[in-house]
Design a protein around this motif. Structure first.
Motif, short mmCIF file in Angstrom:
data_model
loop_
_atom_site.label_atom_id
_atom_site.label_comp_id
_atom_site.label_asym_id
_atom_site.label_seq_id
_atom_site.Cartn_x
_atom_site.Cartn_y
_atom_site.Cartn_z
N VAL A 3 3.66 10.44 -0.63
CA VAL A 3 2.99 10.09 -1.89
C VAL A 3 3.74 8.97 -2.61
CG1 VAL A 3 2.36 10.96 -4.17
CG2 VAL A 3 1.85 12.30 -2.15
N THR A 4 5.06 9.00 -2.58
CA THR A 4 5.84 7.93 -3.20
C THR A 4 5.55 6.59 -2.53
OG1 THR A 4 7.59 9.46 -3.83
CG2 THR A 4 8.17 7.12 -3.74
N ASP A 48 6.25 14.56 -0.52
CA ASP A 48 6.79 13.74 -1.62
C ASP A 48 7.09 12.32 -1.14
OD1 ASP A 48 6.63 15.79 -3.48
OD2 ASP A 48 8.73 16.39 -3.25
N ASP A 80 -2.40 18.36 -3.52
CA ASP A 80 -1.85 18.74 -4.83
C ASP A 80 -1.17 17.56 -5.50
OD1 ASP A 80 -2.71 21.33 -4.45
OD2 ASP A 80 -0.71 22.11 -3.93
N ARG A 81 -0.40 16.78 -4.75
CA ARG A 81 0.35 15.68 -5.32
C ARG A 81 -0.52 14.47 -5.65
NH1 ARG A 81 3.34 19.02 -2.95
NH2 ARG A 81 5.60 19.19 -3.14
N ARG A 132 6.99 20.06 1.80
CA ARG A 132 7.04 19.52 0.43
C ARG A 132 7.85 18.22 0.39
NH1 ARG A 132 7.38 25.05 -0.98
NH2 ARG A 132 9.64 24.96 -1.07
#
Length: 166
Positions: A155-156, A152, A60-61, A148
């Motif tokens: 992905v960062t 995060d 999703d991200r 989640r």
């Protein structure tokens, strides 16, 4: 007069920021270098329920849904632990700690080279109450929230690495 003073103050604050070296991560929007790079990341299957949640959160991200030919592969191994912390005198657990740690590698599919090898993690406390259903629901919610948070972080870090690699 007040308006001119506010404009002068804003301009004096903007000058040092222009020279500090900060750059927007997603410059260029969806067609920018970082956005194109993270959209070209394919997430490998991850084992277990926490792996299913993590893979969905990462997909999703990353926006990897419609990418025809991915350039990178993200391999993730999870360590999900649930342990009792607070004990009463009769050895009854009153508090639990759920910990989710991820070791992940970003692999360049063209060269087979590992571009990024890192870890991410998070933890949450859970109150153990008399209702078994409530405890199970709290444990599940904690896993979803931790997934989640860790996604995060991953992905960062991937976005930062892709921005650096040019």
């Amino acid at each position: 007069m007040i308006r001119r003073g506010a404009l002068l103050a804003a301009a004096s604050l903007a000058l040092p920021l222009a020279a500090c070296g900060l750059q927007p991560m997603y410059a260029g929007g969806g067609s920018g270098k970082v956005a194109r790079g993270i959209a070209a990341v394919e997430v490998s299957p991850i084992e277990g329920q926490s792996g299913w949640l993590m893979r969905n959160a990462l997909s999703d991200r990353l926006g990897a849904g419609g990418q025809a030919s991915p350039r990178y592969r993200l391999d993730v191994r999870l360590d999900d632990k649930l342990e009792g912390m607070g004990l009463l005198s009769d050895d009854t657990v009153t508090r639990e700690r759920r910990t989710l740690r991820a070791r992940y590698q970003l692999v360049d599919l063209e060269s087979g080279k590992i571009v990024l090898d890192a870890t991410a993690g998070s933890d949450a406390g859970i109150d153990v109450v008399s209702s078994e259903y409530a405890v199970i629901a709290a444990e599940q919610t904690a896993l979803e929230n931790l997934t989640r948070d860790v996604a995060d972080q991953i992905v960062t870090r991937v976005a930062l690495r892709l921005r650096e690699s040019g």
